[in-house]
Design a protein around this motif. Structure first.
Motif, PDB file in Angstrom:
ATOM      1  N   PHE A 174       0.807  -1.226   0.000  1.00  0.00           N
ATOM      2  CA  PHE A 174       0.000   0.000   0.000  1.00  0.00           C
ATOM      3  C   PHE A 174       0.833   1.265   0.000  1.00  0.00           C
ATOM      4  CE2 PHE A 174      -2.290  -3.454   1.929  1.00  0.00           C
ATOM      5  CZ  PHE A 174      -3.415  -3.476   1.145  1.00  0.00           C
ATOM      6  N   LEU A 175       2.133   1.142  -0.278  1.00  0.00           N
ATOM      7  CA  LEU A 175       3.001   2.312  -0.142  1.00  0.00           C
ATOM      8  C   LEU A 175       2.850   3.336  -1.263  1.00  0.00           C
ATOM      9  CD1 LEU A 175       6.293   0.879   1.333  1.00  0.00           C
ATOM     10  CD2 LEU A 175       4.615   2.363   2.408  1.00  0.00           C
ATOM     11  N   ALA A 176       2.425   2.905  -2.430  1.00  0.00           N
ATOM     12  CA  ALA A 176       2.277   3.868  -3.527  1.00  0.00           C
ATOM     13  C   ALA A 176       0.838   4.358  -3.573  1.00  0.00           C
ATOM     14  CB  ALA A 176       2.649   3.221  -4.849  1.00  0.00           C
ATOM     15  N   SER A 177       0.659   5.603  -3.985  1.00  0.00           N
ATOM     16  CA  SER A 177      -0.680   6.171  -3.948  1.00  0.00           C
ATOM     17  C   SER A 177      -0.968   7.017  -5.183  1.00  0.00           C
ATOM     18  CB  SER A 177      -0.840   7.027  -2.696  1.00  0.00           C
ATOM     19  OG  SER A 177      -1.956   7.868  -2.816  1.00  0.00           O
ATOM     20  N   ALA A 178      -1.975   6.606  -5.953  1.00  0.00           N
ATOM     21  CA  ALA A 178      -2.381   7.412  -7.099  1.00  0.00           C
ATOM     22  C   ALA A 178      -2.980   8.734  -6.623  1.00  0.00           C
ATOM     23  CB  ALA A 178      -3.388   6.637  -7.939  1.00  0.00           C
ATOM     24  N   THR A 179      -3.849   8.649  -5.605  1.00  0.00           N
ATOM     25  CA  THR A 179      -4.463   9.865  -5.064  1.00  0.00           C
ATOM     26  C   THR A 179      -3.402  10.865  -4.642  1.00  0.00           C
ATOM     27  OG1 THR A 179      -6.043   8.353  -4.100  1.00  0.00           O
ATOM     28  CG2 THR A 179      -6.246  10.661  -3.498  1.00  0.00           C
ATOM     29  N   GLY A 180      -2.406  10.383  -3.900  1.00  0.00           N
ATOM     30  CA  GLY A 180      -1.373  11.271  -3.375  1.00  0.00           C
ATOM     31  C   GLY A 180      -0.545  11.905  -4.485  1.00  0.00           C
ATOM     32  N   THR A 181      -0.109  11.082  -5.437  1.00  0.00           N
ATOM     33  CA  THR A 181       0.687  11.608  -6.544  1.00  0.00           C
ATOM     34  C   THR A 181      -0.108  12.665  -7.303  1.00  0.00           C
ATOM     35  OG1 THR A 181       1.597   9.378  -6.710  1.00  0.00           O
ATOM     36  CG2 THR A 181       2.101  10.905  -8.507  1.00  0.00           C
ATOM     37  N   PHE A 182      -1.390  12.357  -7.524  1.00  0.00           N
ATOM     38  CA  PHE A 182      -2.259  13.290  -8.233  1.00  0.00           C
ATOM     39  C   PHE A 182      -2.406  14.602  -7.461  1.00  0.00           C
ATOM     40  CE2 PHE A 182      -6.597  14.826  -9.189  1.00  0.00           C
ATOM     41  CZ  PHE A 182      -6.415  15.093 -10.526  1.00  0.00           C
ATOM     42  N   LEU A 183      -2.617  14.494  -6.169  1.00  0.00           N
ATOM     43  CA  LEU A 183      -2.814  15.677  -5.331  1.00  0.00           C
ATOM     44  C   LEU A 183      -1.581  16.568  -5.338  1.00  0.00           C
ATOM     45  CD1 LEU A 183      -5.563  15.077  -3.650  1.00  0.00           C
ATOM     46  CD2 LEU A 183      -4.207  15.927  -1.786  1.00  0.00           C
ATOM     47  N   PHE A 184      -0.395  15.968  -5.177  1.00  0.00           N
ATOM     48  CA  PHE A 184       0.838  16.757  -5.166  1.00  0.00           C
ATOM     49  C   PHE A 184       1.087  17.369  -6.548  1.00  0.00           C
ATOM     50  CE2 PHE A 184       2.144  14.461  -1.247  1.00  0.00           C
ATOM     51  CZ  PHE A 184       2.349  15.587  -0.480  1.00  0.00           C
ATOM     52  N   ARG A 185       0.778  16.607  -7.583  1.00  0.00           N
ATOM     53  CA  ARG A 185       0.970  17.134  -8.930  1.00  0.00           C
ATOM     54  C   ARG A 185       0.110  18.388  -9.118  1.00  0.00           C
ATOM     55  NH1 ARG A 185      -1.916  16.387 -13.555  1.00  0.00           N
ATOM     56  NH2 ARG A 185      -0.831  16.589 -15.538  1.00  0.00           N
ATOM     57  N   GLN A 186      -1.160  18.291  -8.734  1.00  0.00           N
ATOM     58  CA  GLN A 186      -2.042  19.448  -8.875  1.00  0.00           C
ATOM     59  C   GLN A 186      -1.511  20.635  -8.082  1.00  0.00           C
ATOM     60  OE1 GLN A 186      -3.550  18.348 -11.475  1.00  0.00           O
ATOM     61  NE2 GLN A 186      -5.522  19.194 -10.860  1.00  0.00           N
ATOM     62  N   HIS A 187      -1.073  20.377  -6.869  1.00  0.00           N
ATOM     63  CA  HIS A 187      -0.593  21.445  -5.996  1.00  0.00           C
ATOM     64  C   HIS A 187       0.674  22.084  -6.570  1.00  0.00           C
ATOM     65  CE1 HIS A 187       0.582  23.638  -2.487  1.00  0.00           C
ATOM     66  NE2 HIS A 187       1.654  22.896  -2.305  1.00  0.00           N
ATOM     67  N   PHE A 188       1.608  21.258  -7.048  1.00  0.00           N
ATOM     68  CA  PHE A 188       2.874  21.781  -7.579  1.00  0.00           C
ATOM     69  C   PHE A 188       2.649  22.601  -8.842  1.00  0.00           C
ATOM     70  CE2 PHE A 188       5.452  18.107  -5.564  1.00  0.00           C
ATOM     71  CZ  PHE A 188       5.342  18.737  -4.338  1.00  0.00           C
ATOM     72  N   ARG A 189       1.668  22.178  -9.635  1.00  0.00           N
ATOM     73  CA  ARG A 189       1.418  22.923 -10.874  1.00  0.00           C
ATOM     74  C   ARG A 189       0.910  24.320 -10.596  1.00  0.00           C
ATOM     75  NH1 ARG A 189       0.216  19.351 -15.684  1.00  0.00           N
ATOM     76  NH2 ARG A 189      -1.214  20.950 -16.355  1.00  0.00           N
TER      77      ARG A 189
END
Lengths: 303, 309
Positions: A174-189
């Protein structure tokens, strides 16, 4: 001509009525459990809704006799490890996808996002094989398997990780997270490009940029993600139930059900105490991070 | 949208991505493939024997002697999910809209509405199990005192089904209200105020302004709530009803609160002793979910933006 004021205040009155009724209804089952957790065994079975003074007695019983303490410890270890791991890996993923130009980054994003549609619950049978089957005896055996596509892709698994009855089974998948990657991507953009450019011109390495610029700017997103992930892992039931067979390693959600099932008659006072205790950690995390949580989403969603 | 890329290092992004990609490949994509492989085998969990059976498992689900139970489970799953989504979201959007108003004590209302976010399916079900216990549960003690009745909540098919739906709605409420409140922060107040000055009633403003403005969030929540009720409902059902009781005909092939994921877990770990069958049914569930997601994005997703332009 009707004056708008009275109508608005009557609307306000009904808003209060509806909200109060809703809040009471929503809270009632947990208040009921809380009261029952404080009562003596006799009072628990009666209709009495008067709080007693037996909470610590019940707690001591359920903590030691029914192993609640052990289950809580297991859950805390697993939930903390997964939350921290997921947050770090998502942060790395978001950073790589937004601030690096490299061939295949759109493919990678799609690859990560597609996993949102692959719930572990449905893949539970092959995942169980993969995680719990005995590992190959030696690297040579593993290599013989791995270098034969027919065995890897066309036959059911011969080997696994051998993690049943280990925290690893509850953490690593469970260490990888699509939700998390997506959330950080949106925030960084949403971070101005000029800031990133300035950092590079000042000679910041990617690692310095991540730790000194991005992380301090991401409090709300990290908070939002931490809440979601902690609650998600804390709530898990089906997977630990099938993969963990040794009781002393079981998580609290499944353990709670064991407390119901143990013994001849159900000790409802204990069970309610257990339910309340199980509720406390996610509740604390949620209340502490609640503001960040709401803000972390207000920024990214529905714009 | 301007390009963000700042660093041009060739291998560093892959170092950052490697752990995530490795975990997703090994623990999601590969099991997904293995689920397909396994579904063409008859596999025994305890003995570890596997025999290739072609489409045998799928035939068993669609036409075999036990197919009635799979059909029933699918219908039940859809009914359960629909009810949870429609009832849950309707209640949540109304409560969130009311609590987003500048009322006195609005902060307290908001907090009291969103805390069930921390409620887990198993805890929610455990509390309901006691509350609705036919002999000593609080609900029946009140009903018995007032009307002299003691409904057998968990043994009566209709009541058990309703109770599972109510518990799931309750458990989801906090999550839905949190997201609706966040979305309401982005709805411009001027619109609603202008409408109020023009004489629009509260109901009109809700249906003509608030609800349409919230539609992207509703779209997102329908998706998350559907996945929740399809997949994460296992704990709730296992604690509350263990998938039972047997329903009235034509719902008498299997317990009325048994959902698709419950059936997968049951076939895979307790029941038939053929994990290939569980994998096959799991794949069917997965295909259904993919289809729903696709349809949703195809027909409803135009208004929501997910970053790329």
């Amino acid at each position: 001509m009707p004056r708008p004021r009275p109508r608005r205040s009557s609307g306000r009155f009904w808003s209060h009525v509806v909200l109060i009724v809703a809040c009471v209804l929503v809270a009632f089952p947990v208040l009921f459990a809380l009261i029952k957790a404080t009562q003596t065994r006799a009072a628990v079975l009666s209709p009495s809704l008067i709080a007693g003074d037996q909470f610590l007695v019940n707690l001591r019983q359920v903590w030691a006799t029914a192993d609640l303490g052990l289950f809580m410890r297991n859950s805390l270890i697993v939930a903390t490890a997964v939350t921290v791991g997921k947050t770090i890996l998502s942060l790395f993923g978001g950073m790589a996808l937004v601030f690096f130009r490299f061939p295949g980054h759109r493919f990678v994003f799609g690859f990560v996002l597609l996993t949102l549609m692959m719930p572990t619950e449905v893949l539970i049978v092959p995942l169980f094989d993969l995680v719990s089957l005995r590992p190959p005896e030696s690297w040579a055996v593993f290599w013989a398997w791995f270098s034969d596509p027919g065995r890897v892709f066309l036959r059911p698994l011969d080997f696994g990780f051998g993690w049943s009855n280990s925290y690893l089974a509850l953490i690593v998948p469970f260490l990888a997270s699509a939700t998390g990657t997506f959330l950080f991507r949106q925030h960084f953009r949403a971070i101005p490009t000029s800031l990133a450019d300035a950092a590079r011109i000042d000679g910041a390495t990617p690692w310095q940029f991540l730790t000194r610029v991005l992380v301090p700017m991401s409090g709300n997103t990290i908070g939002a993600l931490a809440v979601i992930q902690f609650v998600y892992v804390w709530d898990q039931y089906l997977w630990p139930r099938v993969v963990i067979r040794r009781e002393e390693l079981q998580v609290v959600q499944v353990g709670l059900n064991m407390i119901i099932g143990a013994g001849d008659g159900v000790e409802w006072g204990w069970v309610m105490t257990g339910a309340i205790v199980t509720l406390i950690p996610p509740m604390l995390i949620f209340l502490v991070l609640q503001e960040r949580f709401t803000r972390g989403f207000a920024l990214t969603d529905a714009k | 949208m301007r390009e963000h890329a700042v660093f041009t290092n060739r291998w560093l992004p892959w170092v950052f991505l490697a752990p995530s990609l490795a975990v997703l490949t090994v623990f999601l994509y590969y099991p997904l493939w293995q689920a397909v492989v396994l579904s063409f085998h008859r596999a025994n969990l305890l003995l570890g024997t596997r025999r290739f059976v072609g489409w045998g498992n799928y035939e068993a689900i669609f036409t075999g002697p036990l197919s009635a139970r799979y059909h029933q489970v699918m219908v039940q799953s859809f009914a359960f999910s629909m009810l949870v989504v429609v009832i849950g979201l309707s209640i949540s959007v109304v409560l969130a809209t009311l609590a987003a108003q500048p009322l006195r004590g609005a902060r307290v209302y908001r907090l009291l509405l969103i805390w069930p976010f921390a409620l887990s399916p198993a805890v929610a079900a455990t509390i309901m199990l006691f509350l609705f216990n036919p002999e000593i549960g609080g609900v029946n003690q009140v009903l018995n005192a007032l009307f002299g009745i003691k409904p057998r909540w968990l043994d009566t098919p209709q009541l058990a089904f309703a109770l599972v739906v109510v518990t799931a709605v309750w458990k989801n409420l906090g999550y839905n209200v949190v997201f609706y409140l966040a979305a309401l922060q982005n709805v411009p107040k001027e619109l609603s105020e202008a409408a109020a000055i023009d004489g629009a009633s509260g109901f009109q403003r809700f249906f003509r302004i608030t609800l349409p403005m919230l539609s992207p969030m509703t779209f997102f929540l329908v998706f998350t709530n559907l996945t929740y009720s399809f997949f994460d409902s296992y704990g709730l059902i296992d604690v509350l009803t263990r998938g039972g009781p047997i329903g009235p005909a034509p719902f008498d092939a299997v317990g009325i609160t048994r959902t698709m994921v419950y059936q997968v877990a049951n076939d895979g770990f307790t029941g038939s002793g053929n994990t290939g069958l569980a994998a096959a049914f799991g794949n069917i569930v997965l295909a259904i979910v993919a289809l729903i997601t696709f349809a949703q994005f195809r027909f409803g997703g135009r208004r929501v933006q997910y970053g790329d332009h």
